[in-house]
Enzyme design. Structure first.
Site, PDB file in Angstrom:
ATOM      1  N   SER A 264     -22.587 -29.144  47.416  1.00 56.71           N
ATOM      2  CA  SER A 264     -22.765 -30.390  46.508  1.00 56.71           C
ATOM      3  C   SER A 264     -21.542 -31.179  46.438  1.00 56.71           C
ATOM      4  O   SER A 264     -20.406 -31.018  46.749  1.00 56.71           O
ATOM      5  CB  SER A 264     -22.951 -29.698  45.167  1.00 56.71           C
ATOM      6  OG  SER A 264     -21.960 -30.086  44.178  1.00 56.71           O
ATOM      7  N   LYS A 265     -21.823 -32.500  46.069  1.00 56.60           N
ATOM      8  CA  LYS A 265     -20.677 -33.601  46.088  1.00 56.60           C
ATOM      9  C   LYS A 265     -19.527 -33.223  45.205  1.00 56.60           C
ATOM     10  O   LYS A 265     -18.636 -33.939  45.264  1.00 56.60           O
ATOM     11  CB  LYS A 265     -21.275 -34.916  46.196  1.00 56.60           C
ATOM     12  CG  LYS A 265     -21.791 -35.542  44.902  1.00 56.60           C
ATOM     13  CD  LYS A 265     -22.465 -36.896  45.148  1.00 56.60           C
ATOM     14  CE  LYS A 265     -23.241 -37.489  44.142  1.00 56.60           C
ATOM     15  NZ  LYS A 265     -23.889 -38.520  44.342  1.00 56.60           N
ATOM     16  N   ARG A 266     -19.823 -32.538  44.228  1.00 57.13           N
ATOM     17  CA  ARG A 266     -18.816 -32.308  43.345  1.00 57.13           C
ATOM     18  C   ARG A 266     -17.698 -31.612  43.826  1.00 57.13           C
ATOM     19  O   ARG A 266     -16.455 -31.683  43.520  1.00 57.13           O
ATOM     20  CB  ARG A 266     -19.322 -31.342  42.184  1.00 57.13           C
ATOM     21  CG  ARG A 266     -19.506 -32.372  40.851  1.00 57.13           C
ATOM     22  CD  ARG A 266     -20.355 -31.466  39.811  1.00 57.13           C
ATOM     23  NE  ARG A 266     -21.792 -31.355  40.052  1.00 57.13           N
ATOM     24  CZ  ARG A 266     -22.745 -30.355  40.073  1.00 57.13           C
ATOM     25  NH1 ARG A 266     -22.014 -29.119  39.728  1.00 57.13           N
ATOM     26  NH2 ARG A 266     -23.653 -30.216  40.696  1.00 57.13           N
TER      27      ARG A 266
END
Ligand code: GLU
Length: 493
Positions: A264-266
């Site tokens: 995920s881009k987190r």
């Protein structure tokens, strides 16, 4: 590759609602490799029925990134003018609404679908009751038994529209997907209730469009992300109702981060564009993505696109989640980067250097020489910025940390000897050997050695006491710059 096999047709079907995720890039890559290995066709279809979220901007980004990766398509939107290219268009779902409506009408007429007028509140109440009773929350529509004529006159009379639902009641059996990657997957039909095909505004839902398009576009193999596996049951039901043979299916493994959670881009970069901007090469990214869930028969790690095409078969796809190991990607990138001829590498680093506000000599001979020196320290193209900065910065800065070395009593003697000997030279650039000899001369003249010699010299060359070895850097600076830099340091006294 192999002979043209028009029977093999695969597609990548992005929704233009954002960027190209590396997971999407891998799906596109696997489809591309399979098509090319088989001599088939690779098609791009744009799933843009969510008109509120779909944008042309996103479409352009996705197509641009696919092209950057070199995943050219045989049919689909043209990457320049976005117009349809191919015999099976339109390739935008938003332009196929009449087709979906025609098939929905057919299913309605055949009694395989029906108009439903349940309100959202009624559906919610049914859900809540089902959950309370421990039943799966499936819609039980009283309109399922209505005839088409009855529903049509009801709509006319009330001036309302209904959704079109697919009738599942009579389909009591297990649906089996012989998944090419996961083996046989069995779905009991009662896993789903009567699902919507067309919303009341006439917009079709994903599962319906997907089947109609895959069938009409003569898609032979649907290779897509694992998250679509549950959709396959509904899709198989629609194929059956339309009287079509389904394509072969293969659902690819998830891509996981190092904690084995969904990427995920987190936690970092996930879009193709981010990797490009960091200075990853498309050939390295392709190679890396290909090994997320696929392996070469000989366990080869570095594979060119030709080798990937040659070796790619579906039986080597692994259903287990694949870990996106950024360190491995970096390593792979550095391998590709180092293997590039310097002239080509220069073309790739130039856009990065252009943004870094540097003054770069124009001679190709210099550029090649500089890259020969720096490329072993580069993992990504962007690394070039900091490697070139000490020698090419438009302004020569003398750093704070340089003060200590400049304050030594012996430093002015060293620096003066360095400048004097530079001024005595005629040749524009010196070789490594010439520099070593010059340094020896300064040592003898000044009677200073060790760090008291090297540190002030380093400051006179790059403005700071740390950095790459001087014998590497000095040959990349012309005499004028070396003199200018030495003078500026001496002006400090
Ligand atoms: N538009 C879908 C997606 O982006 C494609 C699904 C499919 O390949 O069937 O996930």
């Amino acid at each position: 590759m192999s002979v043209q096999n028009n029977k093999i047709r695969v597609r990548f079907a992005p929704s233009p609602t954002g960027y190209l995720h590396v997971g999407g890039a891998r799906t596109a890559l696997f489809n591309y490799l399979f098509a090319h290995h088989q001599g088939g066709q690779f098609i791009i279809r744009i799933e843009d029925t969510d008109q509120a979220r779909s944008t042309e901007e996103s479409l352009k980004i996705i197509l641009h990134d696919l092209k950057w990766l070199g995943l050219e398509w045989n049919e689909g939107p043209d990457s320049e003018n976005l117009q349809d290219r191919g015999q099976h268009g339109p390739y935008y779902q938003s332009r196929r609404l009449a087709i979906y409506s025609q098939y929905a009408q057919k299913l309605l007429q055949e009694g395989k679908a029906y108009y439903c007028f349940l309100s959202d509140e009624e559906i919610e109440a049914q859900r809540a009751k089902a959950i309370q009773d421990g039943r799966p929350p499936q819609v039980q529509s009283p309109y399922e038994t209505w005839s088409l004529e009855q529903a049509q006159s009801y709509m006319k009379e009330k001036d309302i529209k209904g959704v079109v639902r697919f009738k599942t009641r009579s389909l009591k059996k297990d649906y089996v997907v012989p998944d090419l990657i996961r083996g046989e997957v069995r779905f009991p039909s009662d896993m789903v209730g009567d699902f919507v095909l067309l919303r009341s505004d006439g917009m079709p839902v994903y599962n319906f469009c997907c089947v109609i398009d895959d069938a009409l576009m003569e898609i032979s193999h649907v290779l897509r992300a694992e998250e679509h596996l549950p959709n396959t049951l509904r899709q198989l039901m629609i194929y059956e109702a339309c009287g079509w043979n389904p394509p072969a299916f293969g659902h690819m493994s998830l891509i996981l981060n190092e904690e084995r959670q969904k990427l995920s881009k987190r936690q970092g970069a996930v879009s193709c564009a981010e990797f490009r901007e960091m200075g990853y090469l498309p050939e390295a990214l392709n190679n890396f993505l290909a090994l997320l869930g696929w392996s070469s028969p000989q366990g080869q790690e570095i594979l060119s696109m030709e080798e990937l095409i040659q070796q790619f078969t579906l039986d080597r796809l692994n259903p287990a989640g694949a870990v996106f190991d950024v360190k491995k990607l970096k390593w792979m990138n550095s391998v590709y980067l180092r293997a590039l001829p310097e002239q080509e590498l220069w073309q790739r680093v130039e856009p990065f250097l252009a943004k870094a506000n540097l003054e770069l000599p124009t001679e190709m001979e210099w550029r090649i020489r500089a890259l020969k020196v720096f490329k072993t320290s580069m993992e990504v193209l962007k690394d070039a910025e900091e490697l070139f900065r000490p020698i090419c910065d438009k302004h020569f800065f003398i750093s704070e940390e340089a003060q200590e070395a400049l304050a030594w009593e012996s430093s002015p003697v060293v620096l003066k000897s360095w400048l004097k000997n530079l001024e005595a030279r005629a040749q524009d650039y010196m070789t490594e050997e010439e520099f070593v000899a010059l340094q020896e001369l300064v040592k003898n003249e000044s009677g200073v050695k060790g760090k008291h010699l090297f540190m002030p010299l380093r400051v006179a060359v790059i403005g700071k006491p740390q950095g790459a070895e001087l014998k590497i850097l000095v040959p990349l600076l012309n005499l004028k710059s070396l003199i200018h830099r030495a003078q500026q340091v001496l002006n400090r006294y």
